[in-house]
Design a protein around this motif. Structure first.
Motif, PDB file in Angstrom:
ATOM      1  N   UNK A 120       0.738  -1.050   0.204  1.00 18.48           N
ATOM      2  CA  UNK A 120       0.042  -0.017  -0.088  1.00 18.48           C
ATOM      3  C   UNK A 120       0.997   1.406   0.072  1.00 18.48           C
ATOM      4  N   UNK A 121       1.941   1.296   0.649  1.00 18.24           N
ATOM      5  CA  UNK A 121       2.802   2.375   0.843  1.00 18.24           C
ATOM      6  C   UNK A 121       3.401   2.852  -0.401  1.00 18.24           C
ATOM      7  N   UNK A 122       3.952   1.657  -0.906  1.00 22.62           N
ATOM      8  CA  UNK A 122       5.031   1.845  -2.116  1.00 22.62           C
ATOM      9  C   UNK A 122       4.089   2.214  -3.299  1.00 22.62           C
ATOM     10  N   UNK A 123       2.783   1.766  -3.674  1.00 21.07           N
ATOM     11  CA  UNK A 123       1.903   2.158  -4.460  1.00 21.07           C
ATOM     12  C   UNK A 123       1.377   3.635  -4.485  1.00 21.07           C
ATOM     13  N   UNK A 124       1.462   3.706  -3.046  1.00 21.77           N
ATOM     14  CA  UNK A 124       0.700   5.103  -2.801  1.00 21.77           C
ATOM     15  C   UNK A 124       1.683   6.382  -3.289  1.00 21.77           C
ATOM     16  N   UNK A 125       3.147   5.980  -3.259  1.00 17.81           N
ATOM     17  CA  UNK A 125       4.071   7.048  -3.541  1.00 17.81           C
ATOM     18  C   UNK A 125       3.755   7.192  -4.889  1.00 17.81           C
ATOM     19  N   UNK A 126       3.353   6.368  -5.796  1.00 11.67           N
ATOM     20  CA  UNK A 126       3.132   6.579  -7.206  1.00 11.67           C
ATOM     21  C   UNK A 126       1.762   7.156  -7.603  1.00 11.67           C
ATOM     22  N   UNK A 127       0.800   7.644  -6.518  1.00 12.99           N
ATOM     23  CA  UNK A 127      -0.548   8.133  -6.685  1.00 12.99           C
ATOM     24  C   UNK A 127      -1.562   7.228  -6.774  1.00 12.99           C
ATOM     25  N   UNK A 128      -1.228   5.946  -6.520  1.00 12.12           N
ATOM     26  CA  UNK A 128      -2.333   4.914  -6.679  1.00 12.12           C
ATOM     27  C   UNK A 128      -2.752   4.226  -5.363  1.00 12.12           C
ATOM     28  N   UNK A 129      -4.053   4.057  -5.243  1.00 12.31           N
ATOM     29  CA  UNK A 129      -4.456   3.388  -4.083  1.00 12.31           C
ATOM     30  C   UNK A 129      -4.764   1.820  -4.010  1.00 12.31           C
ATOM     31  N   UNK A 130      -4.561   1.218  -2.800  1.00 10.75           N
ATOM     32  CA  UNK A 130      -4.798  -0.321  -2.764  1.00 10.75           C
ATOM     33  C   UNK A 130      -5.584  -0.499  -1.439  1.00 10.75           C
ATOM     34  N   UNK A 131      -6.575  -1.195  -1.404  1.00 17.70           N
ATOM     35  CA  UNK A 131      -7.351  -1.261  -0.266  1.00 17.70           C
ATOM     36  C   UNK A 131      -6.357  -2.513   0.590  1.00 17.70           C
ATOM     37  N   UNK A 132      -6.715  -2.539   2.142  1.00 18.14           N
ATOM     38  CA  UNK A 132      -5.903  -3.443   2.939  1.00 18.14           C
ATOM     39  C   UNK A 132      -6.278  -4.844   2.495  1.00 18.14           C
ATOM     40  N   UNK A 133      -7.712  -4.993   2.172  1.00 12.29           N
ATOM     41  CA  UNK A 133      -7.715  -6.458   2.034  1.00 12.29           C
ATOM     42  C   UNK A 133      -7.282  -6.898   0.595  1.00 12.29           C
ATOM     43  N   UNK A 134      -7.153  -6.007  -0.448  1.00 15.32           N
ATOM     44  CA  UNK A 134      -6.450  -6.497  -1.719  1.00 15.32           C
ATOM     45  C   UNK A 134      -4.787  -6.668  -1.356  1.00 15.32           C
ATOM     46  N   UNK A 135      -4.182  -5.864  -0.347  1.00 14.09           N
ATOM     47  CA  UNK A 135      -2.918  -5.917  -0.117  1.00 14.09           C
ATOM     48  C   UNK A 135      -2.656  -7.422   0.520  1.00 14.09           C
TER      49      UNK A 135
END
Length: 370
Positions: A113-128
């Motif tokens: 979640x942290x590394x993709x958020x650096x690129x402006x993308x979102x990722x849910x906790x369940x998917x991660x």
């Protein structure tokens, strides 16, 4: 959790699924029919299979090694001792061990979640969390040095619509910080073993060499997207598969390692995963009625993980167990307790997540037509 030594590259033009219908677990390439324009957004891949015409042979070797270890330890220990340990297992401590192992997948999910958020993308906790389970399963089922798990995550993130540059940057940062955390934890373990003289000199030397290699891997990965270390990449050109992988990673932005907050969080999460794994072994021993040194158990786990990493058997089956029992014995833990604690840990960290990991892998990599 899995180790990522980038030794295999995969084709860009293929999507892939987990195929176990023929009794094998392998990645099966499938051309993307519905959206071919997205083929450049995922990790270049080619099918990764067990490196043998008999894919289960390597598993049988690992199982045989585990069986031989159990026979040797039971021969050296009274049978009544194992029965006593079995009868006195504290279920509440086992529950805590299971909770600690679940925490490792949550932490790995937080990293994604942290590394993709650096690129402006979102990722849910369940998917991660699902990504973490899938990555673990593929890394353990396929002896490909960790690249298979990276491929699964890359393909899954691409299917979520994330740009290739973001995916490449996320994978690069995750792998680099994993190796940095690995090296840091190994350095701590080496300090503990030297201070207490737990292990023989050749093991300490192996730990030091591995530590230096890990730091070299980190340096290479950090300078790779910025065009640094050209002379290293030139010498790697003869390795075709590795060259394709490096070419894909170079799509990561040059500033992938400039966000210090992201780097710190990823490093801390990866380091905590090692700590939770070692704590699981300590808790497993506590469930058997034995209290050991926390530092000693951590050092023994890192040594066992070292032998798991350099082994050729999937998940270090056999090599991890043997190294763990011997390392725990060196810190004063009885053989029967060391074997029991190790088997409990492997049951929780290796075997128990396999089925949910397989399910998550198939869901993440299912063809769009299915």
């Amino acid at each position: 959790m899995s180790c990522c030594l980038w030794t295999t590259a995969l084709r860009t033009e293929d999507r892939f699924v987990i195929d176990g219908t023929d009794g094998r677990f392998h990645l099966k390439s499938m051309p993307e029919l519905n959206r071919p324009e997205e083929s450049d957004d995922s990790l270049p891949q080619e099918p990764v299979e067990a490196p043998s015409s008999r894919p289960w042979l390597i598993w049988l070797i690992g199982a045989a090694a585990c069986g031989a270890l159990v026979l040797v330890v039971t021969h050296l220990t009274e049978e009544e001792e194992f029965l006593r340990l079995l009868n006195q297992i504290d279920v509440s401590w086992l529950g805590l061990a299971l909770l600690l192992q679940s925490g490792t997948y949550v932490l790995q999910g937080i990293v994604w979640r942290v590394v993709v958020s650096a690129g402006g993308q979102g990722l849910s906790l369940g998917k991660s969390f699902e990504l973490s389970l899938a990555m673990l399963f593929v890394d353990q089922a396929l002896p490909s040095g960790g690249i298979s798990g990276v491929a699964v995550v890359s393909g899954a993130l691409s299917r979520l619509g994330m740009p290739r540059a973001v995916v490449a940057s996320a994978v690069l940062v995750d792998v680099a910080l994993y190796h940095l955390a690995y090296a840091s934890c190994m350095a701590v373990a080496l300090g503990v073993t030297l201070y207490h003289s737990y292990l023989p000199g050749w093991v300490n030397a192996a730990m030091l060499v591995f530590l230096l290699v890990e730091l070299g891997v980190v340096a290479f990965l950090i300078y790779l997207p910025s065009g640094g270390l050209i002379w290293v990449k030139t010498r790697l050109q003869r390795f075709t598969k590795l060259t394709r992988l490096l070419q894909w990673v170079e799509h990561a932005p040059a500033g992938s390692f400039k966000n210090h907050r992201v780097l710190l969080l990823a490093f801390v999460m990866h380091a905590l995963i090692f700590v939770l794994d070692a704590a699981t072994i300590w808790v497993a021993a506590r469930a058997l009625g034995v209290t050991s040194s926390l530092g000693g158990v951590f050092a023994s786990f890192m040594v066992s993980n070292l032998f798991r990493t350099i082994g050729i058997i999937p998940g270090g089956l056999g090599t991890f167990e043997t190294a763990s029992v011997m390392a725990l014995r060196s810190i004063g833990m009885p053989l029967s307790v060391g074997l029991s604690a190790t088997l409990l840990f492997r049951g929780l960290s290796f075997w128990l997540p396999m089925i949910p990991g397989l399910i998550c892998s198939r869901r993440l990599l299912r063809n769009r037509r299915d």
